[in-house]
Design a protein around this motif. Sequence first.
Motif, mmCIF file in Angstrom:
data_model
loop_
_atom_site.group_PDB
_atom_site.id
_atom_site.type_symbol
_atom_site.label_atom_id
_atom_site.label_comp_id
_atom_site.label_asym_id
_atom_site.label_seq_id
_atom_site.Cartn_x
_atom_site.Cartn_y
_atom_site.Cartn_z
ATOM 1 N N PHE A 143 -39.060 -16.902 42.756
ATOM 2 C CA PHE A 143 -38.146 -15.730 42.570
ATOM 3 C C PHE A 143 -38.698 -14.313 42.795
ATOM 4 O O PHE A 143 -39.878 -14.415 41.962
ATOM 5 N N TYR B 160 -34.947 -15.170 46.387
ATOM 6 C CA TYR B 160 -35.468 -16.506 45.721
ATOM 7 C C TYR B 160 -34.877 -17.735 46.983
ATOM 8 O O TYR B 160 -34.125 -17.687 47.634
ATOM 9 N N ASN C 129 -33.393 -8.956 44.647
ATOM 10 C CA ASN C 129 -34.016 -9.986 44.234
ATOM 11 C C ASN C 129 -33.761 -11.007 45.467
ATOM 12 O O ASN C 129 -32.879 -11.042 46.064
ATOM 13 N N SER D 20 -30.770 -13.833 48.718
ATOM 14 C CA SER D 20 -31.029 -12.477 48.142
ATOM 15 C C SER D 20 -29.586 -11.864 47.898
ATOM 16 O O SER D 20 -28.699 -12.243 48.307
ATOM 17 N N LYS E 255 -38.868 -9.870 43.286
ATOM 18 C CA LYS E 255 -38.074 -8.713 43.048
ATOM 19 C C LYS E 255 -38.925 -7.514 43.593
ATOM 20 O O LYS E 255 -40.201 -7.543 43.259
ATOM 21 N N VAL F 261 -39.210 -9.795 36.084
ATOM 22 C CA VAL F 261 -38.767 -10.691 37.232
ATOM 23 C C VAL F 261 -38.107 -12.130 36.707
ATOM 24 O O VAL F 261 -37.189 -12.539 37.313
ATOM 25 N N SER G 9 -34.830 -11.717 35.402
ATOM 26 C CA SER G 9 -33.809 -11.515 36.375
ATOM 27 C C SER G 9 -33.295 -13.125 36.846
ATOM 28 O O SER G 9 -32.341 -13.192 37.162
ATOM 29 N N MET G 10 -34.363 -13.767 37.029
ATOM 30 C CA MET G 10 -34.190 -15.299 37.501
ATOM 31 C C MET G 10 -33.302 -15.943 36.486
ATOM 32 O O MET G 10 -32.226 -16.628 36.848
#
Length: 470
Positions: free
Chosen positions: A297, A287, A285, A278, A299, A326, A329-330
């Motif tokens: 992943f 994952y 975030n 994280s 959020k 999301v 962001s990944m």
Amino acid sequence: MTPPRSLWLTEALVGEPPPEPLSGTRRADVCIVGGGYTGLWTALRLKENAPELDVALVEADVCGGGPSGRNGGFALSWWAKFGTLVKLCGAAEAVRLARASADAVAEIGAFARAHGADVDYRPGGWVWAATSQAQIGAWDATIKEIARHGEEPFEPLSAEEVARRTGSAQHVAGVYEATAAIVQPAMLARALRRVACEAGVAIHERTPMLRLEPGPPARVVTPGGAVVADRVVLALNAWSVRLPELRRALVVVGSDIVATEPMGDRLARLGVEDVCISDSRLLVNYYRPTRDGRLVFGKGGGALGFGARVGARFHGRAAPRRAAEVAASMRALYPELADVAIATSWTGPIDRSMTGLPFFGALPGRPHVVYGAGFSGNGVAPTLVGSRVLASLVLERDDEWSRSPLAGGPPRRFPHEPVRFVGGLAVRKAVERAERAEDAGRPPSRTATALTALAPAGLVPTKSRRVSSR
């Protein structure tokens, strides 16, 4: 109609028997309302300590159908929350509880081995990372406080080490805690259900509580009947906000997750280890890899609940726009995966407390009706600790669990509605603005900084963030 399930629950329900709703009225010594981790661990703890008890459990969906089957599958301790534990409980109790939470992670693995349960338990630890310069050192105050009491659960990582363990050069700093583990969360919930049934717990799924007649004896009324019990455990997670006594103790916030298609050994070739990862955002975030080669992943900071409502937007697939956010962001953290398709997404509610820690107690004037809530997104292992508190309260034991300050009810409350909802939206927008600025290497505005400081504690303690208008 059941909304679409999480990837985890879809996998876990294959070959499972159909639910058995309650029909008619039955008597029990203890009725547990809620078939997630809190309710199931408590049922097992009660049967372990008092095998003669007749324990019945009712669940509105299927066991694991709520957050226990939708979370990221991180079994984490409370060491990251140590500063808050000290403030709430004092130093000695904080150390005891943090150690107990770390032991709970290992106990999950022991439970799975003892009962032949495939829960994909992988004790690879947790990387608490920074993905921007502003996040570096988010852990410093926590580690310093822990060290003052003679404990060293975190190992510092160089930029090269954190990038190597996470498989992404976007991670610029971090620390590592070895006690954490990955699990398949819904398989854990279903394993707990099976073992509880084997221990003699009567489990009734598809059996929502319509109302509680507190008695005594209490009467848990359901669509097909009722459970009359001397004691009741309310293990409702986010749905605890429907209780007037707890409404201001919690705010319901959505957390959204995407899962990629299986990628074979591609994550391993990137260097992604079997660890929980994280970052240090307030809208965190988080994952981890799966054993079939996916990246899952998540959020935080999604939909915000109003009052006692836990509506349809907290169930099923993540909203398309949110799922896209999301996924973006990944891909920002793993640009090498830009071509990998997102296979599925889901959303779920988090019962966020003001402190970021759970609380336990009895309803005012109703000592035979106890509750636990407020796990704030970190419940896989801490619910096992919470089950010890709840079992001691039910059994009226005078011990370290019933005497813990966490057993004294919610220590702080949110404002009344609509101030809570409107204020929550304002704070979330401020956090988003501040973190966008940090990502771009700019200082956030003074207004965003001031509002961000009002955010309730999440995975990362609010005061540890270096959000400033420098």
